[in-house]
Scaffold this active site. Structure first.
Site, mmCIF file in Angstrom:
data_model
loop_
_atom_site.group_PDB
_atom_site.id
_atom_site.type_symbol
_atom_site.label_atom_id
_atom_site.label_comp_id
_atom_site.label_asym_id
_atom_site.label_seq_id
_atom_site.Cartn_x
_atom_site.Cartn_y
_atom_site.Cartn_z
ATOM 1 C CG ASP A 58 -5.099 -7.042 7.485
ATOM 2 O OD1 ASP A 58 -4.922 -8.276 7.510
ATOM 3 O OD2 ASP A 58 -4.454 -6.283 6.743
ATOM 4 C CG HIS B 99 -1.825 -1.152 1.284
ATOM 5 N ND1 HIS B 99 -2.555 -1.462 2.410
ATOM 6 C CD2 HIS B 99 -2.121 -2.111 0.380
ATOM 7 C CE1 HIS B 99 -3.254 -2.571 2.184
ATOM 8 N NE2 HIS B 99 -2.995 -2.972 0.959
#
Length: 765
Positions: free
Chosen positions: A606, A491
């Site tokens: 997550d 990311h």
């Protein structure tokens, strides 16, 4: 040959068959594919072959029957198909045979265990059929047996004889019929007996009461009749007792009162009658109590209020009458309460308002009256069929919360709430809305622009010049030069920045490609972390989003990610057992805070070792809230499947509904990974619902890089492993809540002669 736990791919070379002097072949925990070469049958001196946890396919070669010196053969967690070769029955020296979690079919070899040395036999989770070979009924060497999740059939009373050394056996989820043999009572070393979900009839043999060391007994979902044997009272070590979904009748024998170590008791869906005995209050370690769908009458015993660890209480669909006992208010960690479909009368005790951990309450179809406790769970409870209840609390309306997350009851008396926002001016760094409870008398002394560093180690930012801070970050990193980068992910990249105003900070700069494809992720993390103040959650200072840069500004956490430390041979050894226990506690406290103390609750989605950071003292910080979800009461809370592979709760694959139980599952996986030193892969399915952790299994779950733990530490590790296993249960509602888990862990201390401090929510001042 030791090549396990790597990232080897491709097929197993046939030339390995030329290494005829080889004694061990360890290729497990890789990414190997293709068939098992028949040439491995040439390794006549081999005594240990482990090919488990790969992607091997095809049939098991018959040539493995030529390995006459073989003691251990482990092929579990692959994609092998076809029958188990009869030739394996002639491996007279075989001690351990494990072929679970494949696609094997057909029957077991008829003469299996003819050598009389086989101790471990695990073939669970395949498509095996037919009866159990008669040779196994005389295999006295057996210690651990797993036949569950197959299609085995036949008369169970003929399949197994007397096994004096048997420790564990699971025959669940098959098509066995017949009756339970009294011979089970002669397996004196047995610690766990599971024969659930078969077609077993007849009564429960009283001889089972002779297995004094039995810890777990699961006879659920069969066709058993008769009564619970009073001899069960001799099973004083019993931890789990599951006899639900049968045709058991009669009372609960008073002899069961001696089972004071019980943690789970499920007698639901039977024909039990009489009253719920008062000795139930002596089961003070109970986590789950389910007596639903029986014919219990009279009052709910007030003694249930003594079971202070109770997480799930289900007494629904009985004939209970009278008032709800106010002593239920003592069940501070209760999450699920179901008393529906009874004849309960009177008012709901107002004392139950204090049960702030409740999530699901079902009181429908009783004769209750009066008002409802001012408690979220009761306000949202199922109450239909009670004509005397007022509906929602008279005059009470739940307060509307702002869209940002606020810590409940975080401000001390005499404090005021200051909402500080620095608006952006052409690329300025926009600081978050930071909630700071400040004693009113101190406001005049606080200077704008100050950064206050408190004793507990976290920073709260007052009003800094956003534009200046933005410029300082760009200058300090030379506009994000690679030499300042301390980590990269899919990311974005992380940078360590030292600023005069803040000291060391971490800046996570998002890749432009990720920002374009995931525009919501950036603001999702901002929303989730706004207002959060907890010692085990990474502190977010601010963010920037403009045409040039998108980045987030965090506190700097010195040691980096837990995954990087566990994968480093040197650093992982510094992570001793006490530090690992403390990390598990820290993650639990953080998740409990997010689920319980934030409104609306936050689900991280997550939780993994990559998203847990460690500071200089090895304290855990949960990070990366990019896919976190705020659970809104007026929403379905459905979403797309997301998270890190290996940590995602299985129900998300087909429900797509996010609940707190998704994080609970991930926490269970992570806890086992911290103790083992690596992710357990498919082995986590074996551990789900494990009530027994024996010496052999514990050794398999410990990080071999650390010394074997001393008794006090070992006791704590076993407790955590059992707790983690309960997080992996397939049914989400059967898992414990993080509130319950953090409560249990806060009382555990592996340090000798020290007093455990309470490391819960960091105070917002």
């Amino acid at each position: 040959m030791e090549l396990s736990d790597n990232q080897l791919s491709g097929s197993i070379p046939t030339t390995l068959g030329d290494l005829t002097e080889l004694e061990t072949l360890f290729l497990h925990s890789n990414q190997l594919s293709g068939p098992i070469p028949s040439e491995l049958g040439n390794l006549k001196n081999l005594n240990d072959m482990e090919l488990s946890d790969n992607q091997l396919s095809g049939s098991i070669p018959t040539t493995l029957g030529d390995l006459t010196e073989l003691e251990t053969l482990r092929l579990y967690s692959n994609q092998l198909s076809g029958p188990i070769p009869n030739e394996l029955a002639y491996l007279d020296n075989l001690v351990s045979l494990s072929m679970s979690r494949n696609d094997l079919s057909g029957q077991l070899p008829e003469r299996l265990c003819q050598g009389g040395k086989l101790e471990n036999l695990t073939v669970n989770s395949n498509n095996l059929t037919g009866p159990i070979p008669r040779s196994l009924s005389k295999c006295w060497s057996l210690k651990r047996v797993r036949f569950n999740n197959n299609s085995f059939s036949g008369n169970l009373s003929d399949a197994f004889g007397i096994h004096p050394g048997l420790l564990f056996i699971d025959l669940s989820d098959n098509d066995f019929h017949g009756e339970l043999s009294s011979n089970w009572g002669k397996c004196k070393k047995l610690t766990d007996l599971r024969i659930a979900r078969n077609n077993i009839g007849g009564s429960i043999p009283q001889e089972i009461g002779n297995i004094k060391g039995l810890l777990g007994l699961d006879l659920s979902s069969n066709h058993l009749i008769g009564q619970i044997p009073k001899e069960f009272g001799k099973l004083t070590s019993l931890v789990n007792l599951f006899v639900q979904n049968n045709y058991i009748s009669g009372n609960m024998p008073r002899e069961l009162g001696s089972l004071i170590k019980l943690e789970s008791l499920d007698l639901s869906d039977n024909r039990l009658n009489g009253s719920i005995p008062t000795f139930i209050g002596d089961f003070m370690h109970l986590f789950q109590l389910n007596l639903s769908n029986n014919k219990f009458g009279q009052n709910i015993p007030m003694e249930i209020g003594r079971i202070t660890q109770l997480n799930v209480l289900d007494l629904s669909h009985n004939l209970l009458v009278g008032d709800m006992p106010p002593q239920l208010a003592n069940l501070k960690v209760l999450v699920n309460l179901n008393l529906s479909h009874n004849g309960l009368s009177g008012c709901i005790p107002e004392e139950l308002e204090s049960l702030t951990g409740l999530q699901d309450v079902v009181l429908s179809y009783n004769e209750l009256e009066g008002s409802i406790p001012n408690n979220k769970a009761f306000i949202n409870a199922s109450l239909e069929g009670n004509k005397g209840l007022c509906g929602n609390v008279t005059g009470f309306q739940p307060c509307k919360r702002p869209s940002s997350v606020v810590k409940k009851h975080s401000l001390a008396k005499g404090s005021k709430l200051i909402l500080i926002t620095v608006l952006p001016v052409m690329g300025a760094l926009v600081l978050l809305c930071v909630f700071i409870g400040v004693p009113f008398m101190c406001d005049k002394r606080r200077k704008i622009g100050d950064v206050e560093r408190r004793d507990d180690g976290w920073l709260s930012i007052s009003m800094l010049d956003g534009k200046a801070l933005y410029r300082d970050i760009l200058n300090a990193t030379e506009e994000f030069d690679a030499k300042f980068c301390i980590g990269q992910g899919g990311h974005g990249s992380a940078y360590k920045v030292n600023l005069p105003s803040l000291g060391n900070i971490a800046v996570k700069r998002l890749h432009s490609s990720f920002e374009n494809t995931h525009p919501k992720s950036f603001m999702n993390e901002v929303r989730a972390l706004t207002g959060i103040k907890h010692r085990n959650i990474v502190n977010l200072y601010g963010y920037c989003s403009n045409a040039h840069h998108s980045f987030l500004v965090y506190e700097y956490v010195e040691r980096g990610s837990l995954s990087s430390i566990l994968s480093n041979e040197v650093e992982s050894k510094k992570l001793d057992w006490l530090k690992r226990v403390n990390i598990i506690k820290g993650v639990a406290f953080a998740l409990s805070y997010m689920h319980q103390d934030c409104s609306p609750p936050i689900v991280h989605r997550d939780i993994s070792s990559s998203n847990v950071l460690l500071d200089s003292e090895y304290e855990a910080r949960v990070s990366d809230f990019g896919i976190a979800k705020l659970l809104k009461p007026d929403s379905s809370n459905c979403t797309t499947l997301a998270g890190t592979y290996g940590y995602v709760a299985p129900e998300l694959a087909y429900t797509m509904k996010v609940t707190q139980m998704c994080d609970v599952y991930s926490f269970g996986v992570l806890s086992l990974e911290i103790i083992r030193g690596k992710h357990l892969g498919e082995y986590i399915t074996v551990l789900a619902n494990s009530s027994i952790i024996d010496h052999e299994q514990l050794s398999d779950l410990l990080d071999e890089r650390l010394p074997y733990p001393e008794d006090r530490v070992k006791e704590v590790l076993v407790f955590i492993i059992k707790l983690a296993c309960s997080c992996l249960l397939e049914t989400p509602k059967s898992r414990p809540t993080m509130h319950f888990i953090s409560h249990k862990l806060s009382s555990m201390d592996a340090r000798p002669h020290t007093r455990q401090r309470n490391p819960h929510v960091r105070r917002a001042t």
